[in-house]
Design a protein around this motif. Sequence first.
Motif, short mmCIF file in Angstrom:
data_model
loop_
_atom_site.label_atom_id
_atom_site.label_comp_id
_atom_site.label_asym_id
_atom_site.label_seq_id
_atom_site.Cartn_x
_atom_site.Cartn_y
_atom_site.Cartn_z
N ALA A 1 37.42 48.73 37.55
CA ALA A 1 38.74 48.43 37.16
C ALA A 1 39.75 48.47 38.37
CB ALA A 1 39.37 49.59 36.15
N THR A 2 39.39 49.28 39.20
CA THR A 2 40.21 49.48 40.34
C THR A 2 39.90 48.32 41.48
OG1 THR A 2 40.46 52.04 40.00
CG2 THR A 2 41.29 50.97 42.15
N LYS A 3 38.94 47.97 41.63
CA LYS A 3 38.56 46.68 42.44
C LYS A 3 39.15 45.55 41.91
CE LYS A 3 34.25 48.47 44.27
NZ LYS A 3 32.83 48.22 44.39
N ASP A 4 39.10 45.05 40.55
CA ASP A 4 39.68 43.94 39.94
C ASP A 4 41.36 44.04 40.17
OD1 ASP A 4 37.20 43.36 39.02
OD2 ASP A 4 37.52 43.96 37.08
N LEU A 5 42.04 45.22 40.11
CA LEU A 5 43.35 45.47 40.21
C LEU A 5 43.94 45.10 41.62
CD1 LEU A 5 46.33 46.22 39.30
CD2 LEU A 5 45.62 48.62 39.99
N ALA A 6 42.95 45.61 42.58
CA ALA A 6 43.27 45.40 44.03
C ALA A 6 43.17 43.98 44.16
CB ALA A 6 42.04 46.38 44.83
N GLU A 7 42.47 43.08 43.74
CA GLU A 7 42.39 41.75 44.11
C GLU A 7 43.46 41.05 43.48
OE1 GLU A 7 41.36 38.30 45.58
OE2 GLU A 7 40.26 40.23 46.25
#
Length: 272
Positions: free
Chosen positions: A247-253
């Motif tokens: 979830a955090t990687k998706d938000l970062a992108e």
Amino acid sequence: MTDSAPVDGQPTVPLPVPSPPAAPAPPQAAAAVPEAAPGLPVPAVAAEDAPEGPPARLWDRMREDPQYAPEHLALEAVRRLGPEAARWAARARAERPGAPTEELAEQAVRRFVNRARLSGAVSGAAGLPGAVIDVGVLAWTQARMVLHIAAAHGIDPTHPDRATDLLVLQKVHKVAETARLALGVAAGRERAGALFGSGGQAALGKVMLRLGVRLAQMAGVRAAKRIFAKVIPGAAIILGTWANSSATKDLAERSRQLYRSMGPAGGVPRPR
């Protein structure tokens, strides 16, 4: 070469929960690891990588007004974490004047994705109270990451519009206009609560369930079953670690795309 780490915020205290049986004290070397609710085991991780959760005052506010928990968290994150992100970006640029923007943003992403991964194991085996703490820590970590990404791109992380960005990027609201309206309502309820008190409190279990669902929505843990899966020992830690990181990687992108498109604009985003 060692990356400059974003500055940590102030120590936090988790949401009060009924005290389960006492657990062994955490190792002395992990003094800076985030506190857990009474009885929760605390993993021994390096202090600089220890995930931190919302401050005690914010936990109280969200518990008293769980419907607007994401809005309260976004407002407090900009107030408390925005200046931290600005200081980090200024220091990073002073230390490395020629560092590309994308490199600074990637540095922040790596740091906070790692913290999000660790937060999945902080309270994963503690049932529903631990699940609520976990998603609160995750949402706070993600907000900190977004503000650092904004600062890396020259966007003012202390500007009130960053709270709107957080709610849209974290998919609490689909568009900025509804996010702004909800933030206005939450700010008004915050002022009213300060003046008149919460006016009563529902049963703790019901409040925690509602709060957990709202924070899970903000943190990108979409399926409600993920919260309840955390009640299952063992599988909970694995699920929490994977879900938080993803979830955090998706938000970062999404965040990098947004602030890359805006560019330095004094903290005022383009209409969207």
